[in-house]
Motif scaffolding. Structure first.
Motif, PDB file in Angstrom:
ATOM      1  N   ASP A 383     -42.258  11.993  10.692  1.00 22.60           N
ATOM      2  CA  ASP A 383     -41.993  10.843  11.559  1.00 22.60           C
ATOM      3  C   ASP A 383     -40.490  10.666  11.759  1.00 22.60           C
ATOM      4  OD1 ASP A 383     -42.678   8.661  13.112  1.00 22.60           O
ATOM      5  OD2 ASP A 383     -42.986   7.299  11.414  1.00 22.60           O
ATOM      6  N   HIS A 387     -37.957  11.019  15.190  1.00 22.56           N
ATOM      7  CA  HIS A 387     -36.946  10.022  15.543  1.00 22.56           C
ATOM      8  C   HIS A 387     -35.597  10.678  15.815  1.00 22.56           C
ATOM      9  CE1 HIS A 387     -34.281   6.566  15.265  1.00 22.56           C
ATOM     10  NE2 HIS A 387     -33.683   7.096  14.200  1.00 22.56           N
ATOM     11  N   GLU A 391     -33.511  10.905  19.238  1.00 23.00           N
ATOM     12  CA  GLU A 391     -32.165  10.330  19.294  1.00 23.00           C
ATOM     13  C   GLU A 391     -31.157  11.327  19.870  1.00 23.00           C
ATOM     14  OE1 GLU A 391     -30.437   7.235  17.656  1.00 23.00           O
ATOM     15  OE2 GLU A 391     -32.288   6.626  18.651  1.00 23.00           O
ATOM     16  N   LYS A 402     -38.144   4.733  22.810  1.00 24.25           N
ATOM     17  CA  LYS A 402     -37.582   5.437  21.669  1.00 24.25           C
ATOM     18  C   LYS A 402     -38.675   5.743  20.657  1.00 24.25           C
ATOM     19  CE  LYS A 402     -32.954   5.451  22.183  1.00 24.25           C
ATOM     20  NZ  LYS A 402     -32.108   6.658  22.032  1.00 24.25           N
ATOM     21  N   TRP A 403     -38.480   6.823  19.905  1.00 22.33           N
ATOM     22  CA  TRP A 403     -39.411   7.110  18.811  1.00 22.33           C
ATOM     23  C   TRP A 403     -38.843   6.504  17.538  1.00 22.33           C
ATOM     24  CZ3 TRP A 403     -44.008  10.186  19.074  1.00 22.33           C
ATOM     25  CH2 TRP A 403     -44.690  10.265  17.853  1.00 22.33           C
ATOM     26  N   PHE A 404     -39.350   5.342  17.182  1.00 21.74           N
ATOM     27  CA  PHE A 404     -38.914   4.724  15.932  1.00 21.74           C
ATOM     28  C   PHE A 404     -39.871   5.141  14.822  1.00 21.74           C
ATOM     29  CE2 PHE A 404     -38.663   1.464  12.682  1.00 21.74           C
ATOM     30  CZ  PHE A 404     -37.291   1.377  12.512  1.00 21.74           C
ATOM     31  N   PRO A 405     -39.337   5.604  13.662  1.00 22.62           N
ATOM     32  CA  PRO A 405     -40.194   6.077  12.560  1.00 22.62           C
ATOM     33  C   PRO A 405     -40.783   4.912  11.772  1.00 22.62           C
ATOM     34  CG  PRO A 405     -37.900   6.265  11.917  1.00 22.62           C
ATOM     35  CD  PRO A 405     -37.902   5.755  13.338  1.00 22.62           C
TER      36      PRO A 405
END
Length: 489
Positions: A383, A387, A391, A402-405
């Motif tokens: 995960d 992120h 980024e 955004k891919w937030f973990p």
């Protein structure tokens, strides 16, 4: 559960046949069944006839497995050799056995007309068919279940009521379990079939995934809908486990599988946000929100298992090749990034917030319902990697996508950053550079320096849940010193 004991009766043939029988016995032993086999139990100087008679007639044996091939069948019918002696001992017992369950024929060979080889005294009995390799796993499981007196039960669907696997019962929800069990065996015979076998599994998985939609009553409360979403996700766990096992096999580096086959599942994620029946007029988006969670979680498993198998080439394709998502609301399909897979199941998250005071319902459910096939730290690291890749590829700090973990808050003190800290090794970097989509140490350093400078220019704080500093995620350049990348061999 009482210890189960079996005796294996067979005809000595060529070495391959003897090895097959011994391997079967070994696997049964590994599955907790005590096996008596002449190659292990009969010693030099023993009276063979007495040995056979004692073994077969002993009440201590729950089953006698009769391995029937052409040679065994002919010897039994002609009362020839050791097989003939066993036949004379077994036959009266069979006709006296009212339960018809102690003596089990295992067919391992067929004739030119595809008829099974069975001696006359067994021809009216049901048998286990091991003559076709592609069905070995399914047949083996049925045999073990027979020995343990634990027949396989397929539980009928009960609408919204979830089903769970108990310690003593396996519930098969779909054909995917049989496909994945036979996959490794078939690939060992013909590894070039990997893509056709992978496609068959993915097609079946897609079809069965539709079966887990919700049916919500009119007027249901928000929290009750969230609870039903969680129940449905637990109910689908068996299917998810098949997918994870499938990934563990096909991402082994010795196989050259087409990543696009698995990507197609995620490209069709939006298909699961609405009914299959286009003529259905009355439905709610809440009935499909849990699929957002499902695809989000599945993609983390894809990355984690690629990391586990060190298949960095496949991982790079999942991270950097384009996705062509199907959406009925958009006429033109455009190439997009993996970030689109991460969506927010509002109902599920609000349920965990209201009922359990959890910051992220998705994170809580992912960790509490984690597969036994993967450890927590590797899942969180996957995960986190998603992120960081997002980024570095999307340096727009104002971007809403955004891919937030989310699982990072469950890292604990034991989370290892070995994956990143080992970048000081040039040899390790050469393996990993494809994951970061760079071709040299210098180009990777440039990306990191620009990324750091942009964050500092924007006075950007570490990404975190909400506006507070708690559970802040470190920037990638905080995990190692940029100038030390590749300084060791």
């Amino acid at each position: 559960m009482d210890l189960k004991k079996v005796f294996i009766s067979y005809s000595w043939g060529d070495k391959a046949h003897q090895d097959w029988v011994q391997n079967l016995g070994t696997r049964l032993i590994n599955d907790g069944i005590d096996v008596t086999l002449d190659r292990w139990s009969a010693k030099e100087g023993h009276d063979i006839t007495f040995f056979m008679e004692t073994m077969v007639k002993k009440d201590l044996y729950d089953r006698v497995l009769i391995i029937s091939d052409e040679k065994y069948s002919k010897k039994a019918d002609n009362r020839d050799g050791g097989v003939g002696i066993e036949t004379q001992i077994i036959t009266p017992s069979i006709y006296k056995d009212g339960k018809q369950e102690k003596f089990l024929p295992l067919v391992v060979e067929r004739d030119e007309s595809d008829n099974v080889y069975l001696p006359i005294f067994l021809q009216n009995r049901l048998y286990f068919d091991f003559s076709k390799e592609e069905y070995f796993e399914e047949t083996y499981e049925n045999l073990v279940r027979n020995i343990y007196d634990a027949p396989q039960i397929v539980k009928p669907k009960l609408g919204n009521k979830p089903s769970y696997i108990t310690d003593d019962q396996s519930i098969v929800n779909s054909n995917t379990s049989f496909l994945v069990r036979s996959l490794e065996n078939q690939l060992s015979k013909n590894p070039n079939r990997i893509n056709s076998l992978a496609q068959e599994f993915i097609d079946d998985f897609k079809s069965n995934l539709f079966e887990f939609r919700l049916n919500l009553e009119n007027g249901i409360t928000f929290l009750d809908a969230g609870k039903k979403s969680v129940d449905k996700i637990h109910e689908y766990r068996n299917l998810r486990e098949d997918f994870i096992q499938f990934l563990q096999i096909i991402t082994k580096t010795e196989y050259n599988f087409d990543v696009d086959i698995v990507k197609s599942l995620f490209e069709e994620k939006d298909v699961y946000n609405r009914p299959q029946d286009v003529n259905l007029r009355s439905w709610s988006t809440a009935e499909y929100q849990h699929y957002k969670f499902i695809f989000h979680e599945l993609f983390i498993y894809v990355v984690a298992i690629c990391l586990k198998n060190q298949n960095y080439n496949a991982l790079a394709e999942f991270l950097h090749s384009p996705y062509f998502y199907q959406n009925s609301n958009i006429r033109e399909i455009k190439a997009q990034k993996f970030i689109e897979i991460r969506e927010h199941p509002e109902i599920l998250n609000e349920y965990y917030k209201q009922e359990f005071n959890k910051i992220s319902g998705s994170a809580e459910l992912m960790i509490s319902n984690l597969s036994d096939k993967l450890n927590k730290q590797l899942f969180i690291q996957a995960d986190l990697l998603l992120h960081y890749i997002d980024e570095l590829n999307n340096n727009d700090v104002l971007s809403y996508k955004k891919w937030f973990p989310v699982t990072y808050i469950y890292k604990g003190e034991e989370l290892s950053n070995t994956f990143f800290s080992k970048l000081v090794s040039k040899k390790y970097f050469e393996k990993l550079k494809i994951v970061f989509d760079v071709d040299s140490i210098e180009s990777f350093k440039e990306i990191l320096i620009d990324y750091k400078a942009n964050n500092e220019k924007q006075s950007r704080r570490n990404p975190s849940f909400g506006n507070g500093p708690w559970h802040g995620v470190p920037f990638i350049y905080d995990l190692f010193k940029i100038e030390e990348i590749g300084i060791y061999k």
